[in-house]
Design an enzyme around this catalytic site. Structure first.
Site, PDB file in Angstrom:
ATOM      1  N   THR A 157      38.181  -0.148  42.899  1.00  0.00           N
ATOM      2  CA  THR A 157      38.329  -0.713  44.377  1.00  0.00           C
ATOM      3  C   THR A 157      39.826  -0.987  44.597  1.00  0.00           C
ATOM      4  O   THR A 157      40.503  -0.865  45.718  1.00  0.00           O
ATOM      5  CB  THR A 157      37.502  -1.910  44.648  1.00  0.00           C
ATOM      6  OG1 THR A 157      36.261  -1.697  44.195  1.00  0.00           O
ATOM      7  CG2 THR A 157      37.815  -2.523  45.900  1.00  0.00           C
TER       8      THR A 157
ATOM      9  N   SER B 100      33.261   4.597  50.648  1.00  0.00           N
ATOM     10  CA  SER B 100      33.034   3.343  49.857  1.00  0.00           C
ATOM     11  C   SER B 100      33.910   3.805  48.830  1.00  0.00           C
ATOM     12  O   SER B 100      34.097   5.010  48.044  1.00  0.00           O
ATOM     13  CB  SER B 100      31.735   3.230  49.331  1.00  0.00           C
ATOM     14  OG  SER B 100      31.571   2.247  48.258  1.00  0.00           O
ATOM     15  N   THR B 101      34.266   2.675  47.658  1.00  0.00           N
ATOM     16  CA  THR B 101      35.248   3.277  46.591  1.00  0.00           C
ATOM     17  C   THR B 101      34.235   3.917  45.664  1.00  0.00           C
ATOM     18  O   THR B 101      34.446   4.875  44.786  1.00  0.00           O
ATOM     19  CB  THR B 101      35.426   1.897  45.819  1.00  0.00           C
ATOM     20  OG1 THR B 101      36.468   1.111  46.609  1.00  0.00           O
ATOM     21  CG2 THR B 101      35.762   2.095  44.400  1.00  0.00           C
ATOM     22  N   ASN B 102      32.614   3.722  45.825  1.00  0.00           N
ATOM     23  CA  ASN B 102      31.768   4.119  44.985  1.00  0.00           C
ATOM     24  C   ASN B 102      31.331   5.739  45.098  1.00  0.00           C
ATOM     25  O   ASN B 102      30.949   6.360  44.061  1.00  0.00           O
ATOM     26  CB  ASN B 102      30.238   3.327  45.304  1.00  0.00           C
ATOM     27  CG  ASN B 102      30.569   2.005  45.025  1.00  0.00           C
ATOM     28  OD1 ASN B 102      31.497   1.301  44.820  1.00  0.00           O
ATOM     29  ND2 ASN B 102      29.415   1.217  45.501  1.00  0.00           N
TER      30      ASN B 102
ATOM     31  N   THR C  71      40.812  30.679   1.098  1.00  0.00           N
ATOM     32  CA  THR C  71      39.724  29.727   1.215  1.00  0.00           C
ATOM     33  C   THR C  71      39.831  28.842   0.319  1.00  0.00           C
ATOM     34  O   THR C  71      40.203  28.934  -0.764  1.00  0.00           O
ATOM     35  CB  THR C  71      38.216  30.696   1.215  1.00  0.00           C
ATOM     36  OG1 THR C  71      38.548  31.022  -0.127  1.00  0.00           O
ATOM     37  CG2 THR C  71      38.395  31.812   2.267  1.00  0.00           C
ATOM     38  N   HIS C  72      39.329  27.570   0.886  1.00  0.00           N
ATOM     39  CA  HIS C  72      39.470  26.432  -0.001  1.00  0.00           C
ATOM     40  C   HIS C  72      41.033  26.162  -0.362  1.00  0.00           C
ATOM     41  O   HIS C  72      41.425  25.724  -1.523  1.00  0.00           O
ATOM     42  CB  HIS C  72      38.702  26.417  -1.143  1.00  0.00           C
ATOM     43  CG  HIS C  72      37.229  26.652  -0.790  1.00  0.00           C
ATOM     44  ND1 HIS C  72      36.259  25.549  -0.872  1.00  0.00           N
ATOM     45  CD2 HIS C  72      36.439  27.680  -0.548  1.00  0.00           C
ATOM     46  CE1 HIS C  72      35.185  26.021  -0.573  1.00  0.00           C
ATOM     47  NE2 HIS C  72      35.170  27.333  -0.439  1.00  0.00           N
TER      48      HIS C  72
ATOM     49  N   SER D 149      66.080  16.668  10.060  1.00  0.00           N
ATOM     50  CA  SER D 149      66.148  15.330   9.261  1.00  0.00           C
ATOM     51  C   SER D 149      67.597  14.654   9.373  1.00  0.00           C
ATOM     52  O   SER D 149      68.478  15.205   9.796  1.00  0.00           O
ATOM     53  CB  SER D 149      66.401  15.850   7.513  1.00  0.00           C
ATOM     54  OG  SER D 149      66.582  14.718   6.919  1.00  0.00           O
ATOM     55  N   SER D 150      67.455  13.372   9.337  1.00  0.00           N
ATOM     56  CA  SER D 150      68.716  12.543   9.650  1.00  0.00           C
ATOM     57  C   SER D 150      69.494  12.499   8.398  1.00  0.00           C
ATOM     58  O   SER D 150      70.581  12.170   8.334  1.00  0.00           O
ATOM     59  CB  SER D 150      68.203  11.019  10.262  1.00  0.00           C
ATOM     60  OG  SER D 150      67.525  10.492   8.913  1.00  0.00           O
TER      61      SER D 150
ATOM     62  N   LYS E  17      67.680  21.180   7.289  1.00  0.00           N
ATOM     63  CA  LYS E  17      66.260  21.292   7.381  1.00  0.00           C
ATOM     64  C   LYS E  17      65.810  21.442   8.627  1.00  0.00           C
ATOM     65  O   LYS E  17      66.404  20.711   9.825  1.00  0.00           O
ATOM     66  CB  LYS E  17      65.938  19.908   6.656  1.00  0.00           C
ATOM     67  CG  LYS E  17      64.222  19.673   6.498  1.00  0.00           C
ATOM     68  CD  LYS E  17      64.198  18.623   5.605  1.00  0.00           C
ATOM     69  CE  LYS E  17      62.642  18.447   4.977  1.00  0.00           C
ATOM     70  NZ  LYS E  17      61.591  18.339   6.110  1.00  0.00           N
TER      71      LYS E  17
ATOM     72  N   GLU F 254      53.660  19.933  14.956  1.00  0.00           N
ATOM     73  CA  GLU F 254      53.570  18.427  14.818  1.00  0.00           C
ATOM     74  C   GLU F 254      53.040  17.917  16.131  1.00  0.00           C
ATOM     75  O   GLU F 254      52.204  17.075  16.244  1.00  0.00           O
ATOM     76  CB  GLU F 254      54.673  18.255  14.078  1.00  0.00           C
ATOM     77  CG  GLU F 254      55.017  18.450  12.931  1.00  0.00           C
ATOM     78  CD  GLU F 254      56.331  18.205  12.140  1.00  0.00           C
ATOM     79  OE1 GLU F 254      56.472  18.128  11.063  1.00  0.00           O
ATOM     80  OE2 GLU F 254      57.171  17.558  13.063  1.00  0.00           O
TER      81      GLU F 254
END
Length: 467
Positions: free
Chosen positions: A100, A139-141, A187-188, A318-319, A324, A331
């Site tokens: 609302t 209505s909001t609904n 595999t595995h 890398s810092s 690197k 990621e």
């Protein structure tokens, strides 16, 4: 000119800064909910504005509000859709149930801008009312679940679908480029029979194509609108033709097929369409995590890992360690996917938390669903442009692993039997001798037949494609 204006609601009077376009109900919400600092997503605001534009046109056509007020509201929505007054939508994501507060924020901004367009002053709600004109028959609904639908469809069309198409194309291009590169399967996380690097990429492309199909199928339910149900699904205070005309207008505005629900109460109460779409996003996210982890493993190294492929270096990794480079795009997408899975859990919990004629948790569903679509689409798009399109194969490394894999012994099973093959593999591991040398020394096969059986090119073909 005064620095503020006085506005009134059922709870009393408040001073509103004269420069702002929101009103007293928005001000109360801002004061009540200083929770996260998160404001409504632009796509969600667009969805609400498009609903208000369609409803203003329909109510004007049907004689429910004066034509000049209808036109002023439409002009106000167009201006904001083009980028004006975007800073006026200020209610925190975590707010009053059902949405609302955000809904009234939309209504008040449109009313005040419409007043200016008509040559009047902000706050003169006798002339243009947020409730009686901008929100006529609504209505909001019924507005908020419709806005989630429209926002979801817009986000999918503008963000996720194009991103998936681009990623699928990039993976298929690499599949063609790498089709002749033979590598060791695993595999595995242990050596397995050889495969084609190109087929690994082709498999990922197919996985994403299947996910795109699933998302689109689930999204079909977003086109069924409960708008026109008003407060509880009965259509109280609406024109009989209103809900059909609004659905038609919204279809034109977003250029997607929409239609009024056969049972408005059901469409307003159930959050199932949002849960279904979110579930497909969760499913897509878990496979994207798997693909991103595969890319990181295959690029691991450069000296102590697999290094079967080279992901494009896009920034220093890398810092402290010079030279690197990390698989940062892979990621990143894993983190985004973790968040999408978290949003899916929140959406599921919110969807079941409604009672009777209303689900009060819709603000959370709105934010989490649209945010999921958009961050996942943006992440996949970035992965395609910054990573997938620039991947290179390390062909010699791939071939060396394939030729050195003990799993090649699997191809000998039909010719020398499982136990003999296991003994050959064991001896190779203990002595360092090649499988070929041991088989010949034991007289288990002839040289010509052995060469044919251990041919990596033939061994790594897929029967489905034949290439």
């Amino acid at each position: 000119m005064s620095d503020y204006r006085i506005e009134r609601d059922s709870m009393g009077e408040r001073q509103i800064p004269s420069t702002v376009y929101y009103g007293i109900q928005t001000l109360r919400a801002v004061e009540n909910f200083p929770i996260s600092g998160l404001k409504p997503l632009p796509t969600y605001v667009d969805a609400c504005l498009l609903i208000k534009k369609a409803t203003a046109i329909a109510n004007g056509e049907l004689g429910c509000i004066p034509p000049e007020i209808s036109q002023a509201i439409v002009q106000a929505t167009d201006e904001i859709l083009q980028g004006n007054l975007r800073d006026q939508f200020v209610v925190d994501v975590y707010q009053a149930g059902a949405g609302t507060s955000h809904h009234m924020n939309i209504n008040e901004v449109l009313a005040n801008r419409a007043l200016e367009i008509l040559g009047d002053s902000k706050g003169n709600y006798q002339r243009v009312s947020p409730n009686d004109h901008v929100n006529y028959g609504q209505s909001t609904n019924d507005v908020i679940p419709t806005a989630i639908r429209i926002g979801g469809l817009l986000a999918l069309a503008h963000t996720l679908y194009p991103a998936l198409d681009q990623a699928i194309a990039a993976l298929n291009e690499k599949a063609i480029a790498f089709q002749d590169v033979v590598k060791s399967g695993r595999t595995h996380l242990q050596d397995a029979v050889p495969v084609r690097l190109g087929e690994s990429f082709r498999a990922w492309a197919r996985i994403l194509a299947d996910h795109a199909r699933r998302v689109k199928l689930a999204a079909e339910d977003l086109s069924v609108l409960g708008l026109g149900g008003s407060a509880a699904g009965t259509g109280l205070n609406t024109h009989p033709d209103y809900r059909f005309r609004v659905a038609e207008l919204l279809s034109e505005l977003i250029d997607q097929p929409l239609h009024s629900a056969p049972h408005l109460m059901a469409a307003m109460q159930s959050m199932a369409p949002f849960v279904a779409v979110s579930g497909t996003l969760r499913n897509l996210a878990q496979d994207m995590i798997k693909i991103s982890h595969d890319l990181r493993l295959m690029d691991s190294g450069p000296k102590t890992g697999f290094k079967e492929i080279q992901l494009p270096p896009v920034q220093p990794g890398s810092s402290i360690m010079p030279g690197k480079y990390n698989p940062v795009m892979a990621e990143m997408i894993s983190m985004v996917c973790f968040q999408v899975i978290g949003y899916d859990t929140a959406i599921t919990l919110a969807a079941q938390a409604g009672q009777l004629e209303l689900n009060v948790m819709m603000p959370l569903i709105a934010y989490d669903l649209i945010q999921s679509i958009e961050i996942l689409g943006n992440a996949i798009n970035a992965l395609s442009e910054k990573c997938l399109q620039g991947i290179e194969a390390k062909e010699e490394r791939c071939l060396a692993y394939a030729e050195g894999s003990l799993a090649l012994v699997t191809a000998l099973n039909p010719h020398i039997g499982y136990l003999n093959a296991a003994a050959v593999a064991k001896e190779s591991l203990e002595t360092g001798k090649s499988l070929r040398q041991i088989v010949l020394e034991r007289g288990l096969m002839g040289e010509a037949e052995l060469a044919q059986v251990l041919d990596l090119e033939t061994m790594s073909l897929l029967p489905e494609t034949g290439n």
